[in-house]
Design an enzyme around this catalytic site. Structure first.
Site, PDB file in Angstrom:
ATOM      1  N   SER A  69       1.034  -1.404  -0.023  1.00 56.92           N
ATOM      2  CA  SER A  69       0.199   0.237   0.429  1.00 56.92           C
ATOM      3  C   SER A  69       0.675   1.313  -0.247  1.00 56.92           C
ATOM      4  O   SER A  69       1.519   1.855  -0.643  1.00 56.92           O
ATOM      5  CB  SER A  69      -0.850  -0.280   1.462  1.00 56.92           C
ATOM      6  OG  SER A  69      -2.147   0.969   1.318  1.00 56.92           O
ATOM      7  N   ASP A 127      -0.189  -4.027  -4.079  1.00 53.24           N
ATOM      8  CA  ASP A 127      -0.671  -3.316  -4.120  1.00 53.24           C
ATOM      9  C   ASP A 127      -0.066  -1.701  -3.578  1.00 53.24           C
ATOM     10  O   ASP A 127      -1.840  -1.168  -2.896  1.00 53.24           O
ATOM     11  CB  ASP A 127      -2.570  -3.985  -3.672  1.00 53.24           C
ATOM     12  CG  ASP A 127      -4.009  -3.288  -4.209  1.00 53.24           C
ATOM     13  OD1 ASP A 127      -3.426  -3.079  -5.251  1.00 53.24           O
ATOM     14  OD2 ASP A 127      -4.797  -3.163  -3.587  1.00 53.24           O
ATOM     15  N   HIS A 164      -7.104  -6.011  -0.716  1.00 51.58           N
ATOM     16  CA  HIS A 164      -6.282  -5.179  -0.825  1.00 51.58           C
ATOM     17  C   HIS A 164      -4.709  -6.019  -0.750  1.00 51.58           C
ATOM     18  O   HIS A 164      -4.077  -6.179  -1.188  1.00 51.58           O
ATOM     19  CB  HIS A 164      -6.526  -3.995   0.245  1.00 51.58           C
ATOM     20  CG  HIS A 164      -5.153  -2.643  -0.270  1.00 51.58           C
ATOM     21  ND1 HIS A 164      -4.312  -2.511  -1.071  1.00 51.58           N
ATOM     22  CD2 HIS A 164      -5.236  -1.997   0.848  1.00 51.58           C
ATOM     23  CE1 HIS A 164      -4.366  -1.526  -0.900  1.00 51.58           C
ATOM     24  NE2 HIS A 164      -4.349  -0.887  -0.349  1.00 51.58           N
TER      25      HIS A 164
END
Ligand code: NAG
Ligand code: NAG
Length: 493
Positions: free
Chosen positions: A162, A186, A271
């Site tokens: 992230s 991600d 995610h």
């Protein structure tokens, strides 16, 4: 329902309102003194295989004794794990899982977890800004190891999730020598989708940058995960939007079973799938998922991209083949909903003959594959449209390895809509050949009707069997597939 959205709605609402009034201090002049370690706020915990879930020993830039104190292995490779934004201010549960998997795969390696929790526990926009400073901290840390120990940076592999993926990118762009590899799990979308390449993860940040995109739902400025390719190899599992087993229906089912405690987990399901897919590649060496280069998700869904020629296919995760082309390569694959995620991909191509002209929308079929090793029955597939004398290509996946394909069974189901015409018409078409291409085996096979040369597939009636054709000279016969072959070649290029 709103409760479900805590995590990302929280961040997106704030984002769209533009609440970023508290600007964090931006990095000062780039030509800063090399050995100034005083500004480093991030901590670098060298975890151990014995205690993967706790920070027991910190490597402190500038303090050489911490290297031997923490038993840093000079000759082994080093993984640097960088977390993302946090709601709780604590490490998320995936951190020890990834550390553990890395040690299982590389027992002698050094797995360092970067702790930037205090900066990650802010308003999303503030934390997003902080990635620049965190990246700088990590770069200083790596330069220190390199200077202090002569530690080769080509043994450095950063893994960022992230916001952490962008921090890894910044780190890679700032180290004196280029690091070996960055894996972006991600990478965060909000504020980075349209950002300049120097402020986010990009292919320039390491010798090789591979990226998994698992939660890119919605318009680009709203997507949790970044949508555009940002590495050398960018993988979009299941199209990249969201992941199997992560939809709301599944979520509600799980809540019913386990209570609300896991809500946070469910919201982040897609995610975090990026991390689980990487862990899968570390743990299931014999079940490596294959990815395939494709121009679009839609072309992949049609099974048009299962080629391995000229590096068109690759392995997902740890054992990726480090192919670097000038432009980012978009890769696709399907996965299971649980670990091990690997599936086997097949393209099925068929021409539907009939004397009468007709077209039907959304027709359901069931396909079964029988091979030398195993079988996979009743794989459901819906063709958006079937029409007389057209060739159709579609993708089907099996969870088991059927081996060399020997036989295929197909039936045409009735859709649930009642139609008066069903009373007096039996829709049927004739199939002379079915072509199947296996992605994992890179084999093509032509199947012919088991009974006779022609076979009629009737809507709502029994299945039809196809076996390997005996006469291969027949397979190139006038069956309407040649044009489609050309379309396929075009799409692949
Ligand atoms: C360090 O790693 C190497 C492999 O890279 C291994 O052979 C060696 O035993 C390790 N040393 C220690 C002290 O664990
Ligand atoms: C479909 O193709 C077959 C064989 O080429 C032909 O006999 C038939 O008339 C065609 N049907 C239609 C509706 O054009």
């Amino acid at each position: 329902m709103l409760a479900l959205c805590v995590w990302w709605i929280h961040c997106l609402i704030a984002f769209s309102r533009g609440l970023a009034t508290t600007e964090p201090t931006t990095p000062s002049s780039p030509a800063e003194k090399v050995n100034d370690y005083s500004k480093i706020e991030s901590k670098f915990a060298l975890r151990t295989p014995e205690v993967p879930d706790d920070d027991t020993c910190y490597l402190v830039p500038g303090q050489a004794e911490t290297i031997s104190h923490c038993n840093f292995n000079h000759t082994s490779k080093t993984f640097v794990v960088i977390h993302g934004w946090t709601v709780t201010g604590m490490y998320e549960s995936w951190v020890p899982k990834l550390v553990d998997a890395l040690y299982k795969r590389e027992p002698d390696s050094n797995v360092v977890v970067v702790d930037w929790l205090s900066r990650a526990h802010q308003h999303y926009l503030v934390s997003a800004e902080y990635t620049q400073l965190v990246g700088k901290d990590v770069a200083t840390f790596i330069d220190w190891l390199e200077e202090e120990l002569n530690y080769p940076v080509d043994k450095m592999h950063l893994l960022g999730y992230s916001l952490g993926a962008h921090a890894a990118g910044i780190a890679g762009s700032l180290t004196k020598k280029k690091i070996n590899r960055i894996t972006g799990l991600d990478p965060a979308g909000p504020t980075f989708e349209y950002a300049d390449a120097t402020t986010r993860l990009s292919p320039d940040d390491a010798n090789f940058v591979d990226v998994l995109h698992t939660y890119t739902r919605g318009s680009p400025d709203r997507s949790i995960g970044i949508q555009q390719p940002v590495g050398h190899v960018d993988i979009y599992p299941n199209g990249g939007n969201f992941q199997p087993g992560c939809n709301l229906g599944d979520a509600l089912l799980l809540i019913a079973e386990r209570g609300l405690g896991d809500v946070d987990q469910l919201v982040k399901c897609s995610h975090e799938r990026s991390i689980l897919l990487f862990i899968d590649s570390l743990l299931y060496d014999e079940k490596q998922s294959m990815t395939y280069r494709c121009s679009s998700k839609e072309a992949f869904e049609k099974g048009l991209c299962l080629s391995c020629r000229k590096n068109r296919c690759n392995t997902l995760g740890y054992k990726v083949n480090k192919v670097r082309s000038k432009r980012s390569t978009k890769m696709y694959l399907k996965t299971r909903a649980q670990m091990p995620y690997k599936v086997f991909h097949y393209q099925v191509k068929v021409h539907l003959f009939d004397r009468q002209k007709w077209t039907m929308k959304n027709q359901p079929f069931l396909v079964s594959l029988y091979g030398t090793k195993d079988e996979s029955e009743n794989i459901a597939i819906t063709l958006p449209e079937v029409s007389t004398n057209m060739t159709y290509s579609f993708l089907i996946c099996t969870e088991v390895d059927v081996g060399e394909l020997l036989m295929l069974k197909v039936s045409w189901e009735k859709d649930s809509y009642f139609s008066w015409s069903d009373w007096w018409t039996t829709y049927a078409f004739e199939i002379r050949k079915i072509r199947v291409k296996s992605g994992e085996r890179q084999k093509k096979i032509v199947l012919c009707p088991k009974d006779g040369t022609h076979s009629h597939l009737k809507r709502g009636k029994g299945p039809v069997l196809f076996v390997k054709c005996f006469d291969h000279t027949q397979s190139k016969s006038h069956d309407g597939l040649q044009n489609n072959q050309m379309v396929e070649t075009k799409l692949e290029n």
